[in-house]
Design a protein around this motif. Structure first.
Motif, PDB file in Angstrom:
ATOM      1  N   UNK A   1       0.807  -1.222   0.000  1.00 50.94           N
ATOM      2  CA  UNK A   1       0.000   0.000   0.000  1.00 50.94           C
ATOM      3  C   UNK A   1       0.843   1.275   0.000  1.00 50.94           C
ATOM      4  N   UNK A   2       2.164   1.162   0.069  1.00 47.74           N
ATOM      5  CA  UNK A   2       3.020   2.336   0.186  1.00 47.74           C
ATOM      6  C   UNK A   2       3.704   2.660  -1.140  1.00 47.74           C
TER       7      UNK A   2
ATOM      8  N   UNK B   1      -8.410   4.580  -1.307  1.00 49.62           N
ATOM      9  CA  UNK B   1      -9.211   3.783  -0.380  1.00 49.62           C
ATOM     10  C   UNK B   1      -9.843   2.642  -1.166  1.00 49.62           C
ATOM     11  N   UNK B   2      -9.467   1.422  -0.826  1.00 49.24           N
ATOM     12  CA  UNK B   2      -9.983   0.239  -1.507  1.00 49.24           C
ATOM     13  C   UNK B   2     -10.962  -0.492  -0.593  1.00 49.24           C
ATOM     14  N   UNK B   3     -11.855  -1.292  -1.170  1.00 50.34           N
ATOM     15  CA  UNK B   3     -12.722  -2.138  -0.339  1.00 50.34           C
ATOM     16  C   UNK B   3     -11.895  -3.223   0.335  1.00 50.34           C
ATOM     17  N   UNK B   4     -12.454  -3.943   1.293  1.00 50.22           N
ATOM     18  CA  UNK B   4     -11.701  -5.025   1.948  1.00 50.22           C
ATOM     19  C   UNK B   4     -11.244  -6.073   0.938  1.00 50.22           C
ATOM     20  N   UNK B   5     -10.183  -6.759   1.266  1.00 50.20           N
ATOM     21  CA  UNK B   5      -9.692  -7.849   0.422  1.00 50.20           C
ATOM     22  C   UNK B   5     -10.709  -8.980   0.386  1.00 50.20           C
TER      23      UNK B   5
ATOM     24  N   UNK C   1      -9.059 -20.313  -2.734  1.00 44.41           N
ATOM     25  CA  UNK C   1      -7.767 -19.664  -2.487  1.00 44.41           C
ATOM     26  C   UNK C   1      -7.011 -20.331  -1.347  1.00 44.41           C
ATOM     27  N   UNK C   2      -5.678 -20.153  -1.395  1.00 47.43           N
ATOM     28  CA  UNK C   2      -4.804 -20.653  -0.334  1.00 47.43           C
ATOM     29  C   UNK C   2      -3.722 -19.602  -0.121  1.00 47.43           C
ATOM     30  N   UNK C   3      -3.728 -18.931   1.038  1.00 49.53           N
ATOM     31  CA  UNK C   3      -2.810 -17.830   1.300  1.00 49.53           C
ATOM     32  C   UNK C   3      -2.021 -18.118   2.571  1.00 49.53           C
ATOM     33  N   UNK C   4      -0.687 -17.980   2.514  1.00 49.83           N
ATOM     34  CA  UNK C   4       0.136 -18.199   3.700  1.00 49.83           C
ATOM     35  C   UNK C   4       1.343 -17.269   3.694  1.00 49.83           C
ATOM     36  N   UNK C   5       1.719 -16.801   4.881  1.00 48.62           N
ATOM     37  CA  UNK C   5       2.961 -16.046   5.082  1.00 48.62           C
ATOM     38  C   UNK C   5       3.104 -14.913   4.069  1.00 48.62           C
ATOM     39  N   UNK C   6       2.061 -14.072   3.954  1.00 46.39           N
ATOM     40  CA  UNK C   6       2.059 -13.039   2.923  1.00 46.39           C
ATOM     41  C   UNK C   6       1.455 -11.737   3.451  1.00 46.39           C
ATOM     42  N   UNK C   7       1.766 -10.628   2.763  1.00 43.45           N
ATOM     43  CA  UNK C   7       1.133  -9.338   3.029  1.00 43.45           C
ATOM     44  C   UNK C   7       0.128  -9.074   1.922  1.00 43.45           C
ATOM     45  N   UNK C   8      -1.156  -8.957   2.308  1.00 39.47           N
ATOM     46  CA  UNK C   8      -2.224  -8.763   1.338  1.00 39.47           C
ATOM     47  C   UNK C   8      -2.877  -7.409   1.595  1.00 39.47           C
ATOM     48  N   UNK C   9      -2.882  -6.538   0.605  1.00 42.79           N
ATOM     49  CA  UNK C   9      -3.430  -5.193   0.767  1.00 42.79           C
ATOM     50  C   UNK C   9      -4.928  -5.175   0.495  1.00 42.79           C
ATOM     51  N   UNK C  10      -5.561  -4.073   0.901  1.00 39.69           N
ATOM     52  CA  UNK C  10      -6.989  -3.902   0.632  1.00 39.69           C
ATOM     53  C   UNK C  10      -7.263  -3.918  -0.872  1.00 39.69           C
ATOM     54  N   UNK C  11      -8.459  -4.373  -1.222  1.00 38.66           N
ATOM     55  CA  UNK C  11      -8.885  -4.380  -2.614  1.00 38.66           C
ATOM     56  C   UNK C  11      -8.430  -5.579  -3.409  1.00 38.66           C
ATOM     57  N   UNK C  12      -7.600  -6.446  -2.818  1.00 41.04           N
ATOM     58  CA  UNK C  12      -7.143  -7.638  -3.546  1.00 41.04           C
ATOM     59  C   UNK C  12      -8.273  -8.665  -3.643  1.00 41.04           C
ATOM     60  N   UNK C  13      -8.267  -9.402  -4.749  1.00 38.62           N
ATOM     61  CA  UNK C  13      -9.185 -10.531  -4.921  1.00 38.62           C
ATOM     62  C   UNK C  13      -8.339 -11.752  -5.260  1.00 38.62           C
ATOM     63  N   UNK C  14      -8.421 -12.758  -4.412  1.00 42.72           N
ATOM     64  CA  UNK C  14      -7.544 -13.918  -4.549  1.00 42.72           C
ATOM     65  C   UNK C  14      -8.375 -15.184  -4.705  1.00 42.72           C
ATOM     66  N   UNK C  15      -8.133 -15.881  -5.811  1.00 42.08           N
ATOM     67  CA  UNK C  15      -8.820 -17.145  -6.080  1.00 42.08           C
ATOM     68  C   UNK C  15      -7.808 -18.295  -6.206  1.00 42.08           C
ATOM     69  N   UNK C  16      -6.505 -17.957  -6.291  1.00 41.50           N
ATOM     70  CA  UNK C  16      -5.452 -18.958  -6.428  1.00 41.50           C
ATOM     71  C   UNK C  16      -4.663 -19.119  -5.144  1.00 41.50           C
ATOM     72  N   UNK C  17      -3.377 -19.477  -5.273  1.00 40.74           N
ATOM     73  CA  UNK C  17      -2.516 -19.712  -4.124  1.00 40.74           C
ATOM     74  C   UNK C  17      -1.433 -18.636  -4.045  1.00 40.74           C
ATOM     75  N   UNK C  18      -1.210 -18.149  -2.825  1.00 37.76           N
ATOM     76  CA  UNK C  18      -0.213 -17.103  -2.596  1.00 37.76           C
ATOM     77  C   UNK C  18       0.640 -17.520  -1.402  1.00 37.76           C
ATOM     78  N   UNK C  19       1.970 -17.622  -1.608  1.00 38.52           N
ATOM     79  CA  UNK C  19       2.865 -18.025  -0.546  1.00 38.52           C
ATOM     80  C   UNK C  19       4.063 -17.073  -0.471  1.00 38.52           C
ATOM     81  N   UNK C  20       4.317 -16.550   0.744  1.00 37.25           N
ATOM     82  CA  UNK C  20       5.467 -15.691   1.009  1.00 37.25           C
ATOM     83  C   UNK C  20       5.610 -14.604  -0.065  1.00 37.25           C
ATOM     84  N   UNK C  21       4.549 -13.832  -0.235  1.00 37.41           N
ATOM     85  CA  UNK C  21       4.530 -12.803  -1.276  1.00 37.41           C
ATOM     86  C   UNK C  21       3.815 -11.556  -0.772  1.00 37.41           C
ATOM     87  N   UNK C  22       3.966 -10.473  -1.528  1.00 34.96           N
ATOM     88  CA  UNK C  22       3.311  -9.204  -1.214  1.00 34.96           C
ATOM     89  C   UNK C  22       2.391  -8.837  -2.365  1.00 34.96           C
ATOM     90  N   UNK C  23       1.124  -8.582  -2.046  1.00 31.87           N
ATOM     91  CA  UNK C  23       0.144  -8.184  -3.053  1.00 31.87           C
ATOM     92  C   UNK C  23      -0.260  -6.739  -2.806  1.00 31.87           C
TER      93      UNK C  23
END
Length: 376
Positions: free
Chosen positions: A36-37, A281-285, A291-313
């Motif tokens: 978000x920065x 200003x984004x809506x909630x993620x 989806x499968x999310x682990x060990x990641x930073x997910x910002x507002x407004x993201x839409x996740x349907x896949x897998x995210x590991x150790x990443x920043x969105x």
């Protein structure tokens, strides 16, 4: 106009060619960072947290996004009547318009702006560093030494010292020599590109440097060596926190991995010394049922349907069904299609990765994918 004890001048005009595609359409300080920065948030937030309420931002290369993002400075509590944030582009003078020729030249062309506030001291910052710092501590040492210039330094491993501008100091921390990327360094105190000048001494040095036809008008190459030659009082300020120059794709990637891993002194979630942002200003993620999310930073407004590991969105990023994101940075509003595999890569802001495409690899350099499509 009220006289100021210290004002800041933030150099934000560099092209950032080593960042490649990340800066093809945008100034380096405006590049997205940490979801978000943007990179400039750290310098501006440091000013706010240090009580410095007057900041001149010197812009030059592709400034549109940076200009819009900074706005009035309200996001950093810098929208004040007697000071605040000022965008300072190159301007036409009696001899016509011209680009800034170097860091010292950029400040020289804004002497009138600085004079307007009659400051005792001027803080010089770069817009491409990631760190948290209380500038008041540096200012206190500067005043205690009655210094003409104080240079913030950080100890680096001896084997890396030849990559930096190196300051050699005596037992009282007074600088005796400056060496630009020395082959055989006699010190490991690397300049961080953060300076506090006494305005009286600084003004005289700028005027003298401007009149020197042989000068490249740069702090490291010209101004500081000249001040040392005149035996002016120049001291180091030893900084011990986290600091990283994000001038390359690798360092930009590494620093965001540090951010995600909550490296001490750079954690953006702390209540003290917050990092402020002017992001949309984004809506909630939204994290979908598949989806499968682990060990990641997910910002507002993201839409996740896949897998995210150790990443920043970044804000507004979309990860389609079947896509796998690993050890990667997806910048704001990027779209990753179905069944894609992104590994140790950076997907540019607003870029689209078509279905079933593989980007990056576990070995080799960090890949930056796509051309930025920017929005504020």
């Amino acid at each position: 106009m009220k006289k100021k004890k210290c004002i800041a001048m933030l150099l934000a005009g560099g092209q950032g060619t080593r960042l490649g595609k990340l800066t093809s359409s945008i100034a380096k300080p405006a590049v997205s960072f940490g979801g978000k920065y943007r990179i400039i948030d750290f310098g501006l937030s440091n000013c706010t947290n240090s009580g410095i309420d007057t900041v001149g931002i010197l812009i030059q290369y592709k400034p549109l996004v940076l200009n819009q993002y900074v706005g009035t400075g309200e996001a950093w509590d810098l929208a004040v009547s007697d000071g605040g944030v000022h965008i300072l582009p190159p301007y036409a003078g009696e001899k016509g318009g011209e680009w800034y020729e170097g860091t010292a030249d950029a400040i020289y062309h804004n002497i009138d702006f600085i004079d307007m506030y009659e400051p005792e001291n001027v803080l010089i910052l770069s817009g491409d560093h990631i760190y948290k710092m209380d500038y008041n501590k540096m200012l206190m040492e500067h005043e205690a030494h009655n210094a003409d210039l104080t240079v913030s330094v950080i100890e680096v491993p001896w084997e890396e010292a030849s990559r930096f501008g190196i300051m050699t100091a005596d037992k009282e921390d007074r600088i005796t020599k400056f060496s630009e990327k020395p082959k055989n360094p006699d010190s490991n105190l690397a300049s961080m590109g953060i300076y506090i000048f006494s305005w009286k001494a600084f003004r005289e040095a700028l005027l003298e440097d401007h009149d020197d036809e042989k000068s490249t008008h740069d702090f490291g190459n010209d101004l500081i060596p000249k001040m040392l030659a005149k035996q002016q009082k120049i001291f180091v300020y030893r900084f011990e926190g986290y600091w990283r120059d994000v001038g390359t794709v690798q360092s930009y990637y590494d620093s965001q991995m540090d951010l995600m891993d909550n490296v001490e002194n750079i954690n953006v979630f702390t209540e003290n010394n917050k990092v402020f942002s002017n992001s949309n200003i984004y809506p909630p993620q939204y994290i979908g049922p598949s989806a499968n999310v682990s060990d990641s930073l997910i910002s507002n407004g993201c839409r996740i349907y896949g897998s995210v590991r150790h990443s920043i969105l970044g804000s507004g990023a979309v990860i389609a069904e079947g896509a796998v994101i690993e050890d990667s940075i997806i910048l704001p509003n990027a779209y990753v299609g179905r069944d894609c595999h992104i590994t140790r890569a950076i997907v540019n802001e607003g870029a689209v990765v078509d279905d079933r495409k593989d980007v990056g690899s576990k070995d080799g350099d960090i890949e930056v994918y796509g051309k930025a499509k920017l929005s504020i």
